[in-house]
Design a protein around this motif. Structure first.
Motif, PDB file in Angstrom:
ATOM      1  N   VAL A  47      44.093  40.188  27.239  1.00 32.87           N
ATOM      2  CA  VAL A  47      44.943  38.996  27.294  1.00 32.87           C
ATOM      3  C   VAL A  47      46.063  39.177  28.320  1.00 32.87           C
ATOM      4  O   VAL A  47      46.400  38.254  29.056  1.00 32.87           O
ATOM      5  N   GLU A  48      46.630  40.375  28.378  1.00 37.45           N
ATOM      6  CA  GLU A  48      47.755  40.632  29.281  1.00 37.45           C
ATOM      7  C   GLU A  48      47.337  40.851  30.726  1.00 37.45           C
ATOM      8  O   GLU A  48      48.168  40.719  31.631  1.00 37.45           O
ATOM      9  N   SER A  49      46.086  41.193  30.988  1.00 41.25           N
ATOM     10  CA  SER A  49      45.669  41.631  32.314  1.00 41.25           C
ATOM     11  C   SER A  49      45.981  40.645  33.453  1.00 41.25           C
ATOM     12  O   SER A  49      46.422  41.081  34.513  1.00 41.25           O
ATOM     13  N   PRO A  50      45.794  39.313  33.303  1.00 42.45           N
ATOM     14  CA  PRO A  50      46.151  38.435  34.425  1.00 42.45           C
ATOM     15  C   PRO A  50      47.645  38.466  34.744  1.00 42.45           C
ATOM     16  O   PRO A  50      48.033  38.429  35.910  1.00 42.45           O
ATOM     17  N   LEU A  51      48.477  38.567  33.707  1.00 40.58           N
ATOM     18  CA  LEU A  51      49.923  38.600  33.924  1.00 40.58           C
ATOM     19  C   LEU A  51      50.358  39.917  34.558  1.00 40.58           C
ATOM     20  O   LEU A  51      51.243  39.940  35.410  1.00 40.58           O
ATOM     21  N   ASN A  90      50.640  28.815  41.169  1.00 43.30           N
ATOM     22  CA  ASN A  90      50.842  29.280  42.533  1.00 43.30           C
ATOM     23  C   ASN A  90      49.502  29.722  43.129  1.00 43.30           C
ATOM     24  O   ASN A  90      48.967  30.762  42.743  1.00 43.30           O
ATOM     25  N   PRO A  91      48.959  28.960  44.084  1.00 40.52           N
ATOM     26  CA  PRO A  91      47.662  29.335  44.686  1.00 40.52           C
ATOM     27  C   PRO A  91      47.688  30.673  45.422  1.00 40.52           C
ATOM     28  O   PRO A  91      46.638  31.245  45.698  1.00 40.52           O
ATOM     29  N   GLU A  92      48.864  31.202  45.706  1.00 40.97           N
ATOM     30  CA  GLU A  92      48.960  32.492  46.406  1.00 40.97           C
ATOM     31  C   GLU A  92      48.554  33.665  45.522  1.00 40.97           C
ATOM     32  O   GLU A  92      48.373  34.780  46.006  1.00 40.97           O
ATOM     33  N   TYR A  93      48.422  33.424  44.212  1.00 44.61           N
ATOM     34  CA  TYR A  93      47.980  34.484  43.296  1.00 44.61           C
ATOM     35  C   TYR A  93      46.482  34.752  43.425  1.00 44.61           C
ATOM     36  O   TYR A  93      45.987  35.744  42.898  1.00 44.61           O
ATOM     37  N   LYS A  94      45.753  33.872  44.109  1.00 49.27           N
ATOM     38  CA  LYS A  94      44.288  33.944  44.113  1.00 49.27           C
ATOM     39  C   LYS A  94      43.719  35.278  44.606  1.00 49.27           C
ATOM     40  O   LYS A  94      42.839  35.839  43.940  1.00 49.27           O
ATOM     41  N   PRO A  95      44.172  35.826  45.746  1.00 50.74           N
ATOM     42  CA  PRO A  95      43.567  37.096  46.191  1.00 50.74           C
ATOM     43  C   PRO A  95      43.703  38.228  45.169  1.00 50.74           C
ATOM     44  O   PRO A  95      42.747  38.965  44.937  1.00 50.74           O
ATOM     45  N   ALA A  96      44.890  38.340  44.554  1.00 48.70           N
ATOM     46  CA  ALA A  96      45.098  39.416  43.574  1.00 48.70           C
ATOM     47  C   ALA A  96      44.228  39.211  42.343  1.00 48.70           C
ATOM     48  O   ALA A  96      43.610  40.157  41.841  1.00 48.70           O
ATOM     49  N   LEU A  97      44.172  37.967  41.829  1.00 46.32           N
ATOM     50  CA  LEU A  97      43.378  37.692  40.633  1.00 46.32           C
ATOM     51  C   LEU A  97      41.890  37.848  40.914  1.00 46.32           C
ATOM     52  O   LEU A  97      41.136  38.369  40.091  1.00 46.32           O
ATOM     53  N   GLY A 101      38.844  40.570  39.532  1.00 41.41           N
ATOM     54  CA  GLY A 101      37.692  40.011  38.823  1.00 41.41           C
ATOM     55  C   GLY A 101      38.061  39.096  37.678  1.00 41.41           C
ATOM     56  O   GLY A 101      37.295  38.946  36.728  1.00 41.41           O
ATOM     57  N   LEU A 102      39.238  38.469  37.750  1.00 40.29           N
ATOM     58  CA  LEU A 102      39.715  37.650  36.634  1.00 40.29           C
ATOM     59  C   LEU A 102      39.367  36.174  36.765  1.00 40.29           C
ATOM     60  O   LEU A 102      39.621  35.408  35.845  1.00 40.29           O
ATOM     61  N   LEU A 103      38.818  35.758  37.892  1.00 44.31           N
ATOM     62  CA  LEU A 103      38.501  34.336  38.074  1.00 44.31           C
ATOM     63  C   LEU A 103      37.014  34.046  37.885  1.00 44.31           C
ATOM     64  O   LEU A 103      36.573  32.922  38.070  1.00 44.31           O
ATOM     65  N   THR A 104      36.244  35.072  37.525  1.00 46.34           N
ATOM     66  CA  THR A 104      34.804  34.900  37.371  1.00 46.34           C
ATOM     67  C   THR A 104      34.456  34.610  35.921  1.00 46.34           C
ATOM     68  O   THR A 104      34.846  35.356  35.021  1.00 46.34           O
ATOM     69  N   ARG A 105      33.724  33.532  35.687  1.00 41.46           N
ATOM     70  CA  ARG A 105      33.262  33.182  34.343  1.00 41.46           C
ATOM     71  C   ARG A 105      32.066  34.057  34.022  1.00 41.46           C
ATOM     72  O   ARG A 105      31.076  34.063  34.743  1.00 41.46           O
ATOM     73  N   ASP A 106      32.144  34.824  32.936  1.00 45.93           N
ATOM     74  CA  ASP A 106      31.036  35.670  32.510  1.00 45.93           C
ATOM     75  C   ASP A 106      30.038  34.786  31.767  1.00 45.93           C
ATOM     76  O   ASP A 106      30.289  34.375  30.643  1.00 45.93           O
ATOM     77  N   SER A 107      28.927  34.476  32.411  1.00 48.01           N
ATOM     78  CA  SER A 107      27.996  33.485  31.868  1.00 48.01           C
ATOM     79  C   SER A 107      26.990  34.076  30.887  1.00 48.01           C
ATOM     80  O   SER A 107      26.143  33.350  30.366  1.00 48.01           O
TER      81      SER A 107
END
Length: 129
Positions: A47-51, A90-97, A101-107
């Motif tokens: 839960v904390e990992s994106p923050l 903030n769209p600037e967070y995208k490269p770090a996230l 591997g936090l923006l990938t939906r695990d299907s």
């Protein structure tokens, strides 16, 4: 950020709605503190990992509605939902996230049972004679 941002996270059968507002770092899941809702430490870390990835653990208050699935699926759905909500802030967070591997939906989900079989792939014992 003038008002709350919201996003949806999904994993297996779990669906979470995440509401992000400016605040002091409170995370609430279904009316409980997230440490009470997810008692296992590795789920709390999920839960904390994106923050932690963007170093803003105490900048946002997060309210989460979690339904369906089990505790692990819900924790992973929360992780995706928080990452998506942070991207709206903030769209600037995208490269770090993305690199974390936090923006990938695990299907991956449970495969359905097939007719004539015990489970999705398991068959009855084969006897040649």
């Amino acid at each position: 950020m003038e008002k709350q941002k919201n996003a949806v996270g999904r994993r297996k059968e779990a669906v979470t709605r995440v509401f992000l507002t400016k605040g002091s770092g409170n995370i609430t899941v279904n009316g409980k503190d997230y440490k009470a809702y997810f008692p296992l430490v590795y789920l709390q870390n999920q839960v904390e990992s994106p923050l932690k990835t963007i170093d803003s653990a105490d900048k946002f208050d997060i309210t989460i509605n979690a339904t369906g699935g089990g505790v692990k699926g819900q924790a992973e759905a929360v992780k995706l939902g928080i990452a998506r909500a942070l991207l709206q802030v903030n769209p600037e967070y995208k490269p770090a996230l993305k690199s974390a591997g936090l923006l990938t939906r695990d299907s991956r989900a449970v495969e359905r049972k097939k007719p004539g079989k015990k489970k999705a792939r398991k068959s009855f014992q084969f006897s040649k004679r």
